[in-house]
Design a protein around this motif. Sequence first.
Motif, mmCIF file in Angstrom:
data_model
loop_
_atom_site.group_PDB
_atom_site.id
_atom_site.type_symbol
_atom_site.label_atom_id
_atom_site.label_comp_id
_atom_site.label_asym_id
_atom_site.label_seq_id
_atom_site.Cartn_x
_atom_site.Cartn_y
_atom_site.Cartn_z
ATOM 1 N N LYS A 25 0.834 -1.205 0.000
ATOM 2 C CA LYS A 25 0.000 0.000 0.000
ATOM 3 C C LYS A 25 0.869 1.256 0.000
ATOM 4 N N LYS A 26 1.925 1.266 0.822
ATOM 5 C CA LYS A 26 2.828 2.426 0.872
ATOM 6 C C LYS A 26 3.488 2.650 -0.482
ATOM 7 N N TRP A 27 3.971 1.570 -1.115
ATOM 8 C CA TRP A 27 4.573 1.715 -2.439
ATOM 9 C C TRP A 27 3.562 2.298 -3.417
ATOM 10 N N TYR A 28 2.359 1.728 -3.425
ATOM 11 C CA TYR A 28 1.340 2.177 -4.375
ATOM 12 C C TYR A 28 1.021 3.659 -4.161
ATOM 13 N N GLU A 29 0.773 4.052 -2.919
ATOM 14 C CA GLU A 29 0.305 5.416 -2.635
ATOM 15 C C GLU A 29 1.423 6.452 -2.546
ATOM 16 N N ASP A 30 2.607 6.046 -2.070
ATOM 17 C CA ASP A 30 3.687 7.015 -1.893
ATOM 18 C C ASP A 30 4.601 7.137 -3.103
ATOM 19 N N GLU A 31 4.678 6.087 -3.921
ATOM 20 C CA GLU A 31 5.586 6.117 -5.070
ATOM 21 C C GLU A 31 4.883 5.914 -6.407
ATOM 22 N N HIS A 32 4.156 4.791 -6.523
ATOM 23 C CA HIS A 32 3.623 4.442 -7.838
ATOM 24 C C HIS A 32 2.576 5.447 -8.343
ATOM 25 N N ILE A 33 1.589 5.735 -7.525
ATOM 26 C CA ILE A 33 0.555 6.696 -7.969
ATOM 27 C C ILE A 33 1.185 8.049 -8.310
ATOM 28 N N PRO A 34 2.079 8.616 -7.476
ATOM 29 C CA PRO A 34 2.726 9.869 -7.881
ATOM 30 C C PRO A 34 3.499 9.754 -9.200
ATOM 31 N N ASP A 35 4.153 8.601 -9.443
ATOM 32 C CA ASP A 35 4.840 8.414 -10.721
ATOM 33 C C ASP A 35 3.858 8.404 -11.883
ATOM 34 N N VAL A 36 2.720 7.757 -11.695
ATOM 35 C CA VAL A 36 1.695 7.717 -12.749
ATOM 36 C C VAL A 36 1.137 9.116 -12.987
ATOM 37 N N LEU A 37 0.844 9.836 -11.905
ATOM 38 C CA LEU A 37 0.277 11.181 -12.033
ATOM 39 C C LEU A 37 1.285 12.192 -12.585
ATOM 40 N N ALA A 38 2.570 11.867 -12.542
ATOM 41 C CA ALA A 38 3.587 12.758 -13.095
ATOM 42 C C ALA A 38 3.597 12.729 -14.625
#
Length: 118
Positions: A25-38
């Motif tokens: 969950k931390k990876w998804y919300e703290d890293e992956h989603i921000p990378d996708v939204l970038a």
Amino acid sequence: MPQPGLLWVNSKITSPDSITPSNFKKWYEDEHIPDVLATKQIHSAYRYKNIDPSSDRPYLALYPVPDMNFLGSKEYFDIPVTSNYFPGPGHRCFDFADFDTRYYEFVHGFEKEGVKSG
């Protein structure tokens, strides 16, 4: 002309001894989603967890996509898939979780009469 759609990603942890649901969950919300939204094309993301604890695939992410052509672009394929949240040496998300990824093009929208559009 851009064709809007939806990126649908259903996932499950395949190595529960190596990554906890909390770290996933931390990876998804703290890293992956921000990378996708970038990226230039995805502006929002929605995460869900299945309420059935026996579900084989408990996690779902939905990403509205304004132009489906983006999903074949270099920018899309360059979204990082490694993280220190995942054990080494490769730190690849695909080594610890399985992702069922599907692309849906928009067909038609319906709204209840009298409801504000959007």
